[in-house]
Scaffold this motif. Sequence first.
Motif, short mmCIF file in Angstrom:
data_model
loop_
_atom_site.label_atom_id
_atom_site.label_comp_id
_atom_site.label_asym_id
_atom_site.label_seq_id
_atom_site.Cartn_x
_atom_site.Cartn_y
_atom_site.Cartn_z
N GLN A 188 0.81 -1.21 0.00
CA GLN A 188 0.00 0.00 0.00
C GLN A 188 0.85 1.26 0.00
N ALA A 189 2.04 1.16 0.52
CA ALA A 189 2.91 2.33 0.53
C ALA A 189 3.62 2.50 -0.81
N GLY A 190 3.29 1.65 -1.77
CA GLY A 190 3.90 1.79 -3.08
C GLY A 190 5.29 1.20 -3.19
N VAL A 191 5.60 0.24 -2.32
CA VAL A 191 6.91 -0.38 -2.33
C VAL A 191 6.84 -1.69 -3.12
N ARG A 192 7.84 -1.94 -3.92
CA ARG A 192 7.83 -3.18 -4.70
C ARG A 192 7.95 -4.40 -3.81
N LEU A 193 7.14 -5.41 -4.11
CA LEU A 193 7.22 -6.64 -3.32
C LEU A 193 8.11 -7.63 -4.03
N THR A 194 9.35 -7.64 -3.65
CA THR A 194 10.31 -8.51 -4.32
C THR A 194 10.49 -9.79 -3.51
N GLY A 195 11.14 -10.75 -4.13
CA GLY A 195 11.39 -12.02 -3.46
C GLY A 195 12.13 -11.85 -2.14
N PRO A 196 13.29 -11.21 -2.17
CA PRO A 196 14.05 -11.04 -0.92
C PRO A 196 13.22 -10.36 0.16
N ARG A 197 12.42 -9.37 -0.23
CA ARG A 197 11.64 -8.67 0.79
C ARG A 197 10.61 -9.60 1.42
N ARG A 198 10.01 -10.46 0.60
CA ARG A 198 9.05 -11.41 1.17
C ARG A 198 9.74 -12.34 2.16
N GLU A 199 10.93 -12.77 1.79
CA GLU A 199 11.62 -13.72 2.68
C GLU A 199 12.02 -13.07 3.99
N ILE A 200 12.51 -11.85 3.91
CA ILE A 200 12.91 -11.18 5.15
C ILE A 200 11.69 -10.89 6.01
N ALA A 201 10.59 -10.50 5.36
CA ALA A 201 9.37 -10.25 6.13
C ALA A 201 8.95 -11.51 6.87
N ALA A 202 9.11 -12.66 6.22
CA ALA A 202 8.75 -13.91 6.88
C ALA A 202 9.65 -14.15 8.09
N LEU A 203 10.93 -13.85 7.95
CA LEU A 203 11.84 -14.02 9.08
C LEU A 203 11.41 -13.16 10.26
N ILE A 204 11.04 -11.92 9.94
CA ILE A 204 10.64 -11.02 11.02
C ILE A 204 9.37 -11.54 11.69
N ALA A 205 8.44 -12.03 10.85
CA ALA A 205 7.16 -12.47 11.40
C ALA A 205 7.34 -13.66 12.34
N ARG A 206 8.33 -14.48 12.07
CA ARG A 206 8.45 -15.66 12.92
C ARG A 206 9.31 -15.40 14.16
N ARG A 207 9.79 -14.19 14.32
CA ARG A 207 10.48 -13.84 15.56
C ARG A 207 9.44 -13.34 16.55
N ASN A 208 9.72 -13.47 17.82
CA ASN A 208 8.87 -12.76 18.76
C ASN A 208 9.76 -11.97 19.70
N GLY A 209 9.26 -10.82 20.10
CA GLY A 209 10.09 -9.93 20.90
C GLY A 209 10.99 -9.12 20.00
N HIS A 210 11.99 -8.54 20.57
CA HIS A 210 12.86 -7.67 19.77
C HIS A 210 13.95 -8.47 19.10
N PHE A 211 14.52 -7.91 18.07
CA PHE A 211 15.59 -8.60 17.35
C PHE A 211 16.51 -7.54 16.79
N THR A 212 17.73 -7.94 16.53
CA THR A 212 18.70 -7.02 15.95
C THR A 212 18.88 -7.36 14.48
N ALA A 213 19.50 -6.46 13.75
CA ALA A 213 19.80 -6.74 12.35
C ALA A 213 20.64 -8.02 12.27
N ALA A 214 21.57 -8.15 13.20
CA ALA A 214 22.43 -9.33 13.19
C ALA A 214 21.62 -10.62 13.34
N ASP A 215 20.56 -10.56 14.14
CA ASP A 215 19.70 -11.74 14.29
C ASP A 215 19.13 -12.15 12.94
N LEU A 216 18.61 -11.18 12.21
CA LEU A 216 18.01 -11.49 10.92
C LEU A 216 19.05 -12.03 9.96
N ILE A 217 20.23 -11.44 9.99
CA ILE A 217 21.28 -11.90 9.09
C ILE A 217 21.63 -13.35 9.40
#
Lengths: 140, 140
Positions: free
Chosen positions: B11-40
């Motif tokens: 809705q914000a006009g951002v392209r939904l690319t493959g990598p973005r979908r995958e990273i979003a999934a990683l974020i969704a399956r975390r609970n609580g706070h996380f660091t960039a390093a965690d995602l990496i």
Amino acid sequence: MSDELLRALDQAGVRLTGPRREIAALIARRNGHFTAADLIADANKRRLGVGRATIFRLLDLLAEQGLVERVDLPDGRHAYVPCEPSHHHHLVCVACGAIAEVEDCGIDAVTAEASRRSGFTIESHRLELFGRCPNCRSAN
Amino acid sequence: MSDELLRALDQAGVRLTGPRREIAALIARRNGHFTAADLIADANKRRLGVGRATIFRLLDLLAEQGLVERVDLPDGRHAYVPCEPSHHHHLVCVACGAIAEVEDCGIDAVTAEASRRSGFTIESHRLELFGRCPNCRSAN
DNA sequence: GAGGACTTGATACTGGGTCTCATTGTGTGC
DNA sequence: GCACACAATGAGACCCAGTATCAAGTCCTC
Ligand SMILES: [Zn+2]
Ligand SMILES: [Zn+2]
Ligand SMILES: [Zn+2]
Ligand SMILES: [Zn+2]
């Protein structure tokens, strides 16, 4: 002046060495918040021979004693503010970096309420206010 | 799930690319706070081919949209918390990282009072509460 | 003064985060 | 569906804050 910092350190049983006196003087002549990088630049400009590590070490010491407090700026940088060692919060001017200190004025009620609602035990809090000082506001 | 994040980005006009979908999934399956390093680390573990830079870029994007908020932990690390895009504050468990959100409960009165006393115009504030969640408190 | 603990600065190192740029992927208009 | 303009990607170099190490120097006490 820097005498206050030095006196407080002395009373805490910390050795008053040459480098520490010089860095304390640098801090005293700053106003508003400053970063470690600022101090390092100051020291270089004046050709003091103090090493980077010594500056970081003194900042840690001062922070332990509550003579300086760490502030996280909105852009993610870490800055320091010279301070009274009692609990209070900082109001930071985003334009010129000026600092005002404010004592608690009702925060405890907020934390108590948050604790009641969430079931968390609250051990500490951090409140930082960002805005514009009277000077910068009129200068627009 | 990650659908919320993706929908909001779309809705914000951002392209939904493959990598973005995958990273979003990683974020969704975390609970609580996380660091960039965690995602990496997560991404490496799953052999997703996403680069470090892409993760930082998406975090910036999400932060801009208010879908994620940056929290400065007491130890100086930078973490992120998935969030509603309305103004509120976070209660962070220092033991397990659990997060609770609290809406304003009286903060505005505090900022108004601080503004009155100091003459500053207050543009924004940051309040973070640190403590122990009910689980960690009883587990002690 | 001498001694022993603390401090220092040079240097190397780590880790978060950014920049660049050639290559790839996306959404759009046809 | 297809081509195209443009945004996004990832590899790697790079930058900067902060830390670790350690031999050499300094402070305070006695
Ligand atoms: Zn202060
Ligand atoms: Zn407080
Ligand atoms: Zn100002
Ligand atoms: Zn917990």
